[in-house]
Design a protein around this motif. Structure first.
Motif, PDB file in Angstrom:
ATOM      1  N   ARG A  96     -40.608  33.166  28.833  1.00  4.03           N
ATOM      2  CA  ARG A  96     -39.515  33.930  28.243  1.00  4.03           C
ATOM      3  C   ARG A  96     -40.065  35.007  27.326  1.00  4.03           C
ATOM      4  O   ARG A  96     -40.902  34.725  26.474  1.00  4.03           O
ATOM      5  N   PRO A  97     -39.597  36.255  27.464  1.00  3.03           N
ATOM      6  CA  PRO A  97     -39.986  37.264  26.488  1.00  3.03           C
ATOM      7  C   PRO A  97     -39.447  36.887  25.118  1.00  3.03           C
ATOM      8  O   PRO A  97     -38.442  36.186  25.014  1.00  3.03           O
ATOM      9  N   PRO A  98     -40.115  37.296  24.026  1.00  2.00           N
ATOM     10  CA  PRO A  98     -39.613  36.953  22.696  1.00  2.00           C
ATOM     11  C   PRO A  98     -38.258  37.583  22.465  1.00  2.00           C
ATOM     12  O   PRO A  98     -38.043  38.749  22.779  1.00  2.00           O
ATOM     13  N   PHE A  99     -37.312  36.801  21.941  1.00  5.32           N
ATOM     14  CA  PHE A  99     -35.976  37.323  21.664  1.00  5.32           C
ATOM     15  C   PHE A  99     -35.889  37.657  20.191  1.00  5.32           C
ATOM     16  O   PHE A  99     -36.345  36.888  19.340  1.00  5.32           O
ATOM     17  N   PRO A 100     -35.335  38.827  19.829  1.00  9.06           N
ATOM     18  CA  PRO A 100     -35.305  39.219  18.414  1.00  9.06           C
ATOM     19  C   PRO A 100     -34.459  38.277  17.586  1.00  9.06           C
ATOM     20  O   PRO A 100     -33.360  37.905  17.980  1.00  9.06           O
ATOM     21  N   ALA A 101     -34.979  37.871  16.410  1.00  3.33           N
ATOM     22  CA  ALA A 101     -34.234  36.973  15.525  1.00  3.33           C
ATOM     23  C   ALA A 101     -33.176  37.720  14.741  1.00  3.33           C
ATOM     24  O   ALA A 101     -32.222  37.134  14.257  1.00  3.33           O
ATOM     25  N   THR A 102     -33.331  39.047  14.593  1.00  6.64           N
ATOM     26  CA  THR A 102     -32.341  39.839  13.868  1.00  6.64           C
ATOM     27  C   THR A 102     -31.197  40.177  14.810  1.00  6.64           C
ATOM     28  O   THR A 102     -31.427  40.698  15.900  1.00  6.64           O
ATOM     29  N   PRO A 103     -29.930  39.871  14.420  1.00  2.00           N
ATOM     30  CA  PRO A 103     -28.806  40.047  15.350  1.00  2.00           C
ATOM     31  C   PRO A 103     -28.695  41.436  15.942  1.00  2.00           C
ATOM     32  O   PRO A 103     -28.345  41.597  17.093  1.00  2.00           O
ATOM     33  N   ASN A 104     -28.983  42.513  15.171  1.00  5.36           N
ATOM     34  CA  ASN A 104     -28.797  43.869  15.663  1.00  5.36           C
ATOM     35  C   ASN A 104     -30.082  44.507  16.197  1.00  5.36           C
ATOM     36  O   ASN A 104     -30.116  45.700  16.452  1.00  5.36           O
ATOM     37  N   ALA A 105     -31.169  43.720  16.316  1.00  7.45           N
ATOM     38  CA  ALA A 105     -32.427  44.277  16.805  1.00  7.45           C
ATOM     39  C   ALA A 105     -32.303  44.622  18.288  1.00  7.45           C
ATOM     40  O   ALA A 105     -31.502  44.035  19.008  1.00  7.45           O
ATOM     41  N   PRO A 106     -33.097  45.608  18.768  1.00  7.51           N
ATOM     42  CA  PRO A 106     -33.049  45.936  20.205  1.00  7.51           C
ATOM     43  C   PRO A 106     -33.433  44.726  21.049  1.00  7.51           C
ATOM     44  O   PRO A 106     -34.300  43.937  20.679  1.00  7.51           O
ATOM     45  N   ILE A 107     -32.774  44.576  22.199  1.00  2.00           N
ATOM     46  CA  ILE A 107     -33.026  43.442  23.090  1.00  2.00           C
ATOM     47  C   ILE A 107     -34.114  43.833  24.087  1.00  2.00           C
ATOM     48  O   ILE A 107     -34.012  44.870  24.740  1.00  2.00           O
ATOM     49  N   PRO A 108     -35.179  43.007  24.210  1.00  4.29           N
ATOM     50  CA  PRO A 108     -36.209  43.303  25.218  1.00  4.29           C
ATOM     51  C   PRO A 108     -35.657  43.086  26.620  1.00  4.29           C
ATOM     52  O   PRO A 108     -34.569  42.539  26.784  1.00  4.29           O
ATOM     53  N   PRO A 109     -36.391  43.508  27.663  1.00  3.76           N
ATOM     54  CA  PRO A 109     -35.899  43.308  29.031  1.00  3.76           C
ATOM     55  C   PRO A 109     -35.626  41.827  29.315  1.00  3.76           C
ATOM     56  O   PRO A 109     -36.425  40.953  28.981  1.00  3.76           O
ATOM     57  N   SER A 110     -34.472  41.540  29.896  1.00  2.00           N
ATOM     58  CA  SER A 110     -34.093  40.156  30.191  1.00  2.00           C
ATOM     59  C   SER A 110     -34.954  39.603  31.324  1.00  2.00           C
ATOM     60  O   SER A 110     -35.235  40.307  32.296  1.00  2.00           O
ATOM     61  N   PRO A 111     -35.362  38.308  31.221  1.00  2.00           N
ATOM     62  CA  PRO A 111     -36.097  37.704  32.344  1.00  2.00           C
ATOM     63  C   PRO A 111     -35.200  37.405  33.533  1.00  2.00           C
ATOM     64  O   PRO A 111     -35.686  37.009  34.581  1.00  2.00           O
ATOM     65  N   GLY A 112     -33.869  37.560  33.357  1.00  2.00           N
ATOM     66  CA  GLY A 112     -32.968  37.449  34.506  1.00  2.00           C
ATOM     67  C   GLY A 112     -32.434  36.066  34.780  1.00  2.00           C
ATOM     68  O   GLY A 112     -31.955  35.799  35.886  1.00  2.00           O
ATOM     69  N   PHE A 113     -32.474  35.142  33.787  1.00  2.00           N
ATOM     70  CA  PHE A 113     -31.881  33.823  34.005  1.00  2.00           C
ATOM     71  C   PHE A 113     -30.359  33.961  34.029  1.00  2.00           C
ATOM     72  O   PHE A 113     -29.808  34.916  33.470  1.00  2.00           O
ATOM     73  N   PRO A 114     -29.646  32.996  34.650  1.00  2.00           N
ATOM     74  CA  PRO A 114     -28.174  33.077  34.661  1.00  2.00           C
ATOM     75  C   PRO A 114     -27.627  33.047  33.232  1.00  2.00           C
ATOM     76  O   PRO A 114     -28.215  32.471  32.326  1.00  2.00           O
ATOM     77  N   GLU A 115     -26.470  33.676  33.056  1.00  2.00           N
ATOM     78  CA  GLU A 115     -25.821  33.684  31.743  1.00  2.00           C
ATOM     79  C   GLU A 115     -25.526  32.256  31.297  1.00  2.00           C
ATOM     80  O   GLU A 115     -25.088  31.416  32.087  1.00  2.00           O
ATOM     81  N   CYS A 116     -25.814  31.945  30.043  1.00  2.00           N
ATOM     82  CA  CYS A 116     -25.638  30.583  29.514  1.00  2.00           C
ATOM     83  C   CYS A 116     -24.775  30.646  28.265  1.00  2.00           C
ATOM     84  O   CYS A 116     -25.197  31.169  27.239  1.00  2.00           O
ATOM     85  N   ASN A 117     -23.549  30.135  28.366  1.00  2.00           N
ATOM     86  CA  ASN A 117     -22.709  29.997  27.175  1.00  2.00           C
ATOM     87  C   ASN A 117     -23.138  28.715  26.477  1.00  2.00           C
ATOM     88  O   ASN A 117     -22.878  27.617  26.964  1.00  2.00           O
ATOM     89  N   ILE A 118     -23.827  28.828  25.340  1.00  2.00           N
ATOM     90  CA  ILE A 118     -24.438  27.663  24.703  1.00  2.00           C
ATOM     91  C   ILE A 118     -23.404  26.679  24.185  1.00  2.00           C
ATOM     92  O   ILE A 118     -23.745  25.530  23.875  1.00  2.00           O
ATOM     93  N   CYS A 119     -22.137  27.093  24.053  1.00  2.00           N
ATOM     94  CA  CYS A 119     -21.087  26.185  23.580  1.00  2.00           C
ATOM     95  C   CYS A 119     -20.498  25.360  24.727  1.00  2.00           C
ATOM     96  O   CYS A 119     -20.290  24.162  24.600  1.00  2.00           O
ATOM     97  N   ASP A 120     -20.176  26.017  25.829  1.00  2.00           N
ATOM     98  CA  ASP A 120     -19.541  25.334  26.962  1.00  2.00           C
ATOM     99  C   ASP A 120     -19.817  26.151  28.214  1.00  2.00           C
ATOM    100  O   ASP A 120     -19.279  27.246  28.387  1.00  2.00           O
TER     101      ASP A 120
END
Length: 198
Positions: A96-120
């Motif tokens: 997995r590419p590193p994901f920014p810990a700051t909410p508004n930081a630029p997002i690196p290129p996605s590795p392309g995994f399916p969308e995951c709603n962590i709640c449900d």
């Protein structure tokens, strides 16, 4: 019951990845893992000791052992059985590419995994409400609930980890169905002055 042949994964101490003296003290307690049959703490620990838990899942199963009464126990570790045949190397999992810990930081290129709603995973309307709450998982850097939700939405969470995360984040991130309208209190009505004396 006889134990089936081990797939040969490295031993996984389900109580802690860093303190091998922590072991279960409530062997008969029941563990409920999403999408898995209920199991006892004793069977859960034995599965980890004998190499039935994949190495990449090991940090995620530790929170489920909280009901097992993990405490320091000084005991000798089991001697691994001799390997009779070479075990083929495991298939490498995507990095997995590193994901920014700051909410508004630029997002690196996605590795392309399916969308995951962590709640449900099955209800996209259930979302976290405590965005600043912190999730700490063994072997991973602590992340806020908001950042973890953003990572799932953008395909940074492997599909096999998605179900495990749902059991961990719900009580900490306070997941609520956002499609349910929240009742609002009407503002008080200001009456016009009466033309009649009071």
């Amino acid at each position: 019951l006889p134990i089936p042949p081990s797939p040969g994964f490295p031993p996984c101490n389900v109580c802690s990845q860093t303190d091998l003296t922590l072991r279960i003290t409530l062997p008969g307690a029941i563990i409920n893992i999403p999408n898995q049959d209920p199991t006892t703490c004793e069977s859960f620990q034995l599965a980890g000791d004998l190499g039935f838990i994949e190495e990449q899942f090991c940090p995620f199963v530790t929170p489920f052992a909280n009901v097992c009464g993990c405490m320091p126990v000084q005991e000798s570790q089991p001697t691994p059985a001799p390997t009779l045949a070479p075990i083929p190397p495991p298939t490498p999992i995507p990095t997995r590419p590193p994901f920014p810990a700051t909410p508004n930081a630029p997002i690196p290129p996605s590795p392309g995994f399916p969308e995951c709603n962590i709640c449900d995973r099955n209800n996209p309307n259930v979302r976290v409400t405590m965005l600043q709450a912190i999730i700490a998982i063994d072997g991973e850097s602590p992340l806020s609930c908001g950042t973890l939700q953003r990572a799932g939405d953008n395909g940074f969470i492997e599909e096999q980890f998605c179900d495990l995360l749902q059991g961990l984040v719900s009580p900490i991130c306070v997941c609520i169905d956002q499609s349910t309208p929240v009742p609002t209190t009407a503002a008080p009505t200001t009456l016009a002055p009466s033309p009649f004396p009071t």
